[in-house]
Motif scaffolding. Structure first.
Motif, PDB file in Angstrom:
ATOM      1  N   ARG A   1       0.841  -1.204   0.000  1.00 55.26           N
ATOM      2  CA  ARG A   1       0.000   0.000   0.000  1.00 55.26           C
ATOM      3  C   ARG A   1       0.878   1.256   0.000  1.00 55.26           C
ATOM      4  O   ARG A   1       1.049   1.894  -1.012  1.00 55.26           O
ATOM      5  N   ASP A   2       1.531   1.556   1.118  1.00 52.80           N
ATOM      6  CA  ASP A   2       2.338   2.779   1.149  1.00 52.80           C
ATOM      7  C   ASP A   2       3.570   2.612   0.249  1.00 52.80           C
ATOM      8  O   ASP A   2       3.984   3.551  -0.425  1.00 52.80           O
ATOM      9  N   GLY A   3       4.141   1.401   0.240  1.00 55.40           N
ATOM     10  CA  GLY A   3       5.313   1.149  -0.608  1.00 55.40           C
ATOM     11  C   GLY A   3       4.958   1.342  -2.067  1.00 55.40           C
ATOM     12  O   GLY A   3       5.708   1.955  -2.837  1.00 55.40           O
ATOM     13  N   GLU A   4       3.799   0.841  -2.442  1.00 53.75           N
ATOM     14  CA  GLU A   4       3.397   0.910  -3.843  1.00 53.75           C
ATOM     15  C   GLU A   4       3.122   2.344  -4.293  1.00 53.75           C
ATOM     16  O   GLU A   4       3.110   2.634  -5.492  1.00 53.75           O
ATOM     17  N   GLN A   5       2.893   3.251  -3.325  1.00 53.58           N
ATOM     18  CA  GLN A   5       2.649   4.650  -3.694  1.00 53.58           C
ATOM     19  C   GLN A   5       3.905   5.332  -4.230  1.00 53.58           C
ATOM     20  O   GLN A   5       3.864   6.442  -4.718  1.00 53.58           O
ATOM     21  N   SER A   6       5.039   4.657  -4.100  1.00 52.46           N
ATOM     22  CA  SER A   6       6.284   5.205  -4.613  1.00 52.46           C
ATOM     23  C   SER A   6       6.190   5.295  -6.144  1.00 52.46           C
ATOM     24  O   SER A   6       5.844   4.303  -6.784  1.00 52.46           O
ATOM     25  N   PRO A   7       6.479   6.456  -6.749  1.00 53.99           N
ATOM     26  CA  PRO A   7       6.311   6.567  -8.205  1.00 53.99           C
ATOM     27  C   PRO A   7       7.116   5.483  -8.932  1.00 53.99           C
ATOM     28  O   PRO A   7       8.287   5.290  -8.675  1.00 53.99           O
ATOM     29  N   GLY A   8       6.426   4.770  -9.809  1.00 56.48           N
ATOM     30  CA  GLY A   8       7.095   3.722 -10.585  1.00 56.48           C
ATOM     31  C   GLY A   8       7.062   2.362  -9.927  1.00 56.48           C
ATOM     32  O   GLY A   8       7.506   1.383 -10.508  1.00 56.48           O
ATOM     33  N   ALA A   9       6.528   2.273  -8.702  1.00 56.68           N
ATOM     34  CA  ALA A   9       6.543   0.973  -8.000  1.00 56.68           C
ATOM     35  C   ALA A   9       5.215   0.246  -8.100  1.00 56.68           C
ATOM     36  O   ALA A   9       5.002  -0.724  -7.379  1.00 56.68           O
ATOM     37  N   SER A  10       4.324   0.696  -8.977  1.00 59.78           N
ATOM     38  CA  SER A  10       3.008   0.051  -8.993  1.00 59.78           C
ATOM     39  C   SER A  10       3.140  -1.401  -9.456  1.00 59.78           C
ATOM     40  O   SER A  10       4.000  -1.740 -10.267  1.00 59.78           O
ATOM     41  N   MET A  11       2.290  -2.250  -8.884  1.00 59.54           N
ATOM     42  CA  MET A  11       2.396  -3.690  -9.136  1.00 59.54           C
ATOM     43  C   MET A  11       1.064  -4.218  -9.646  1.00 59.54           C
ATOM     44  O   MET A  11       0.005  -3.677  -9.326  1.00 59.54           O
TER      45      MET A  11
END
Ligand code: KIV
Ligand code: ZN
Length: 512
Positions: free
Chosen positions: A13-23
């Motif tokens: 959730r918060d990690g995935e909010q990193s630009p370019g880290a979407s999974m």
């Protein structure tokens, strides 16, 4: 007071909010399974109301994960909370995490609401959520920069049934002692504070997310830490799970707390997250960096050989750093391969996937004499192994480069059921190959990142692992490819990213 420290992982959730880290949903599920093997207490799987993709990802994880609590974020309104509850319906243990900003700055400028309105909304949200789920976490966003009068708000949400109160340092502004005292003060001033577990959630803008989280525990008495694998997260990231867990474990003498984490699963988790997102771990990163246990200086090497604890405070094997093991070779059979997958904690969904992985393994073993665990992990992450049908698929690639000549590449690829052969020149063999692919696919995507890493360090025999990040139509996707030939790895990575751009429904949008 309990000596159990709850580890709440928010990589997805918060990690995935990193630009370019979407999974994608499948990538998230694979990581959730690894988090379960790591035995994290709570997996924040996403933000169900933020998009259909995120809803599906939370739902899939809730339906598959059995041991960890699965959590969804929700803004403090009925629609978000209902959507979270719906996505979590299949979970063994579910948690709804609802939040609203409480700092004067956020209330005035972002929400345009008075403190009374904000706390009333928080109370109603927790009341509503509590009717849908027994485990409710409330976060006053930007909590660390909130006024002391927000104690009354915390008291009210606990009275409504919030079971965890999480105090985020949303902008990474805190200093360890001050943050620890802030949490302690709150706990002392909120009359019903003993009815909830207090939690810390720190961002790393000043490089102190781990230190702040530990102070929140030691000084403040928090009993939950929110963190991400490799510290992944927006801007400078979140508190790194591997660091905070190993600090608590290594300095049990100081903290006196227990964590339920299986630390030997830390390295596989770190590799998986790095490989999936394309966020490479720096070599000198604590615990999971390539040099974290490498003793280069003669004095250190000598000391470690005489007695390990002269220079080692943790054992590499305790965090899952196995010495590169030659596990299998050309002559290994299907059963040995299957057993090694089990030992590595890799679950493939079907016999079909195991067969596909075994075929890829045989193919690799023909070209590479020593197969390491890392090779196997990369191999099973390859999309050709999973059941998902790839729209773009590499069939063959030939390239030619010679000093003084312009490199050229000929690529044959399948697009759907049709086969195409294309040829191109480029600045180098990788450039020529990707240009050839692009000449037929015509995606128009912009490349944001191209990076090559050796899967196993120390030798040019290693497989190259390439990450390509593409942007198109407001979407950012990562593609990863591995092969002993880095030009082939590059083509695979490029096609993998194109496949993700192609499958709209697969994509999980970041928090809006
Ligand atoms: O950093 C933050 O404030 C958050 C909240 C939504 C918990 O991530
Ligand atoms: Zn956060």
């Amino acid at each position: 007071m309990s000596d159990k420290l709850i580890i709440f992982d928010t990589t997805l959730r918060d990690g995935e909010q990193s630009p370019g880290a979407s999974m994608t949903r499948d990538e998230k599920l694979r990581i959730a399974r690894q988090l379960e093997r790591l035995r994290v207490d709570v997996i924040e799987a996403g933000f169900a109301a933020s998009s259909n993709g995120d809803f599906e990802a939370v739902k899939t994880i809730a339906d598959h994960i059995k041991d960890s609590t699965v959590c969804s974020l929700a803004r403090a309104n009925d629609r978000d909370i209902s959507r979270a509850a719906e996505a979590l319906a299949g979970a063994n243990r579910a948690r709804i995490h609802t939040f609203i900003a409480t700092s004067p700055l956020h209330m005035e400028k972002k929400l345009r609401m008075s403190p009374d309105q904000v706390f009333e909304q928080a109370k109603l949200a927790v009341r509503f959520a509590r009717n849908l789920c027994g485990d409710i976490e409330f976060s006053p966003e930007d909590g660390y920069r909130s006024e002391p009068d927000f104690c009354a708000g915390c008291e009210a949400v606990i009275a409504e049934g919030a079971t965890t109160i999480n105090i985020p340092d949303t902008v990474g502004y805190a200093i360890p002692e001050l943050y620890g005292e802030f949490i302690r003060n709150l706990r002392e001033r909120v009359p019903n504070s003993d009815k909830a577990i207090w939690s810390v959630h720190c961002h790393n803008d000043l490089g102190m997310a781990v230190a702040n989280s530990l102070a929140g525990v030691k000084i403040g008495g928090a009993r939950q830490i929110e963190c991400t694998i490799n510290g992944l997260g927006e801007r400078a990231g979140n508190c790194a799970l591997e660091e905070v867990v190993m600090a608590i474990r290594t300095r049990r003498d100081h903290f006196g707390l227990e964590v339920g984490i299986d630390t030997t699963q830390i390295m596989p988790a770190s590799r998986m997250v790095s490989q999936t997102t394309g966020f490479v771990v720096q070599p000198n990163k604590a615990v999971v960096g390539a040099n974290a246990f490498a003793h280069a200086s003669g004095i250190h090497q000598d000391g470690v050989l005489k007695a390990r604890d002269t220079y080692e405070i943790m054992r590499a094997e305790d965090v899952g750093w196995a010495a590169n093991k030659i596990v299998l070779g050309k002559l290994s059979g299907r059963n040995a391969f299957k057993q090694r997958l089990q030992e590595l904690g890799i679950e493939l969904e079907s016999e079909g996937e195991i067969n596909a992985a075994f075929t890829r393994f045989k193919d690799l073993a023909d070209r590479k004499s020593e197969i390491f665990d890392e090779d196997i992990i990369a191999l099973v992450s390859d999309e050709s192994v999973t059941a998902v049908k790839e729209h773009f698929r590499l069939i063959s690639l030939a390239q030619r480069s010679e000093t003084g000549e312009r490199p050229q590449a000929s690529v044959t690829l399948a697009i759907g059921d049709a086969e195409h052969s294309v040829h191109s020149e480029g600045n180098g063999p990788v450039d020529a190959s990707l240009r050839a692919i692009e000449s037929v696919v015509q995606s128009g995507a912009e490349m944001l990142l191209y990076s090559v890493n050796a899967i196993t360090s120390g030798s040019t025999e290693s497989q190259g692992e390439v990450t390509v990040r593409l942007q198109h139509g407001g979407r950012v996707v990562n593609g990863v490819g591995a092969d002993p030939d880095i030009v082939v790895a590059s083509a695979k990575a490029y096609l993998s990213a194109l496949n993700k751009l192609h499958s709209n429904t697969e994509r999980v949008a970041a928090q809006g």
